[in-house]
Motif scaffolding. Structure first.
Motif, short mmCIF file in Angstrom:
data_model
loop_
_atom_site.label_atom_id
_atom_site.label_comp_id
_atom_site.label_asym_id
_atom_site.label_seq_id
_atom_site.Cartn_x
_atom_site.Cartn_y
_atom_site.Cartn_z
N LYS A 230 0.80 -1.22 0.00
CA LYS A 230 0.00 0.00 0.00
C LYS A 230 0.84 1.27 0.00
O LYS A 230 0.33 2.36 -0.27
CB LYS A 230 -0.95 0.02 1.20
CG LYS A 230 -0.27 0.00 2.55
CD LYS A 230 -1.29 -0.05 3.68
CE LYS A 230 -0.64 -0.14 5.05
NZ LYS A 230 0.24 1.00 5.35
N ASP B 29 -6.97 -2.64 0.03
CA ASP B 29 -6.11 -2.23 1.14
C ASP B 29 -4.63 -2.41 0.80
O ASP B 29 -3.77 -1.86 1.50
CB ASP B 29 -6.45 -3.03 2.40
CG ASP B 29 -7.79 -2.62 3.01
OD1 ASP B 29 -8.31 -1.55 2.62
OD2 ASP B 29 -8.31 -3.36 3.85
N ASN B 30 -4.35 -3.14 -0.27
CA ASN B 30 -2.96 -3.32 -0.70
C ASN B 30 -2.52 -2.26 -1.70
O ASN B 30 -1.36 -2.24 -2.11
CB ASN B 30 -2.77 -4.70 -1.35
CG ASN B 30 -3.06 -5.84 -0.40
OD1 ASN B 30 -2.78 -5.74 0.80
ND2 ASN B 30 -3.60 -6.92 -0.91
N LYS C 153 -1.97 1.61 -3.41
CA LYS C 153 -1.73 3.04 -3.21
C LYS C 153 -2.55 3.85 -4.21
O LYS C 153 -3.02 4.95 -3.90
CB LYS C 153 -0.24 3.35 -3.37
CG LYS C 153 0.14 4.79 -3.06
CD LYS C 153 1.65 4.96 -3.01
CE LYS C 153 2.05 6.36 -2.59
NZ LYS C 153 3.53 6.47 -2.42
N VAL D 49 -9.78 3.77 -2.67
CA VAL D 49 -8.41 4.11 -3.01
C VAL D 49 -8.40 5.17 -4.12
O VAL D 49 -9.31 5.20 -4.95
CB VAL D 49 -7.64 2.84 -3.45
CG1 VAL D 49 -8.19 2.29 -4.76
CG2 VAL D 49 -6.15 3.10 -3.58
#
Length: 350
Positions: A144, A168-169, A171, A287
């Motif tokens: 992330k 959640d992983n 960016k 995200v």
């Protein structure tokens, strides 16, 4: 989306191989790294190439990856289209990302030319491809704090599906030239793009599709002249980039046809992607997300602008002169927007 034998429309795209030495500052540890320095990297022996082992319900296979550059906070994994195309569609990234210090990874999905090509059709499911991307992420040490996922066409669909399960992983996320509903894609192709052709041409194409006569050479002939050069890549065929032609030569029709089917104006009945629709789920993507649309795309740019407003933290990049491969036919707008997004997210400006 396109079909193999005759220049797939679900093309999808990006990467690099050489360039000047560029200095990047690691904001977290203030360590300066040399962009093209491969020393002390586990992929130095083959210049960034790594065959990543993938566990599947049918055993272990290997997928091809090539990492270009070093940047501890900006690493872009490229998901090609198809399904069954190759990373070669992204060769033009070599002309832009190195000078910006952005690290990126070419990647051929399982079944594609540079990776293993098992023939078991049970492997060609969205969920298994999502699990494959997750295994590649772990193997390459993406997280992330640095992981940007770029997907175009089928790759854009796969990127969405990955985000729904594993955001959640991430960016940052880039969904390029891909709508969130294949029924809407088919509607746009038949109601908007098809009628732009001469009426007799579109009628003949639709008759061929109705007869499921997809091996008819007339089908490819009509599409080459009246569709591909206008909505897949807006250049005369003789001017199409060598990397694009190489990717078309290397496409795996067994994967493409099984999942997408033969039709150039929708998903063939019986193909496994038929009916895919994630419009209602876009609101769950939190995200930072860039959605790329193009004025002459096979995908509806208005729909993709809407997608950017549906995700929680979205931005829309419109390539007015571009088509499905807007990284080539509206290259300046495409790369300026893509690079700005990656850097804005990295610098906390998004």
């Amino acid at each position: 989306m396109k079909k193999y034998s005759f220049l797939p429309a679900l093309l999808l795209i990006f990467f690099i191989s050489c360039g000047p030495q560029i200095q990047e500052q690691d904001s977290s540890s203030s360590v300066t790294v040399t962009y093209l320095d491969f020393s002390n990297r586990d992929d130095q022996f083959e210049g960034g190439i790594r065959m990543v082992p993938i566990q599947t319900p049918k055993g272990e296979f290997r997928v091809w990856t090539k990492r270009v550059g070093n940047n501890p906070t900006m690493k872009v994994l490229l998901l090609h289209g198809g399904p069954g195309m190759t990373h070669e569609l992204y060769s033009c990234f070599d002309g832009y990302f190195p000078s910006e210090g952005i690290e990126y990874i070419y990647y051929d999905q399982l079944g594609s030319y540079y990776s293993d090509q098992p023939e078991d059709q049970s492997l060609w499911t969205i969920d298994r491809f999502v699990d494959e991307v997750e295994q590649v992420r772990k193997a390459l040490g993406l997280n992330k704090d640095n992981f940007f996922l770029y997907g175009q066409s089928w790759g854009g669909m796969l990127a969405m599906e990955y985000a729904f399960k594993h955001q959640d992983n991430l960016k940052g996320l880039v969904i390029s030239n891909m709508m969130a509903s294949l029924d809407e894609y088919e509607k746009y192709a038949k109601e908007v793009l098809g009628p732009q052709m001469p009426a007799e041409v579109f009628a003949e194409i639709m008759q061929i599709e109705e007869n499921e006569d997809f091996d008819n050479p007339r089908y490819e002939e009509l599409l080459l002249e009246h569709h591909y050069q206008h909505h897949v890549l807006r250049m005369p065929l003789e001017e199409w980039p060598e990397a694009v032609m190489r990717s078309l030569k290397h496409v795996n029709p067994n994967v493409y046809v099984y999942m997408q089917g033969h039709s150039e104006f929708g998903i063939t009945a019986g193909a496994t992607l038929k009916g895919w629709d994630r419009r209602a789920d876009l609101k769950n993507i939190k995200v930072p997300t860039l959605v790329v649309g193009a004025g002459h795309d096979t995908m509806n740019p208005a729909h993709m602008e809407w997608m950017a407003s549906e995700v929680q933290n979205g931005r829309y990049l419109f390539c007015p002169d571009g088509s499905h491969l807007s990284q080539y036919d509206d290259q300046k707008v495409f790369f300026e927007g893509l690079i700005r997004f990656v850097k804005d997210v990295d610098q906390g400006k998004f």
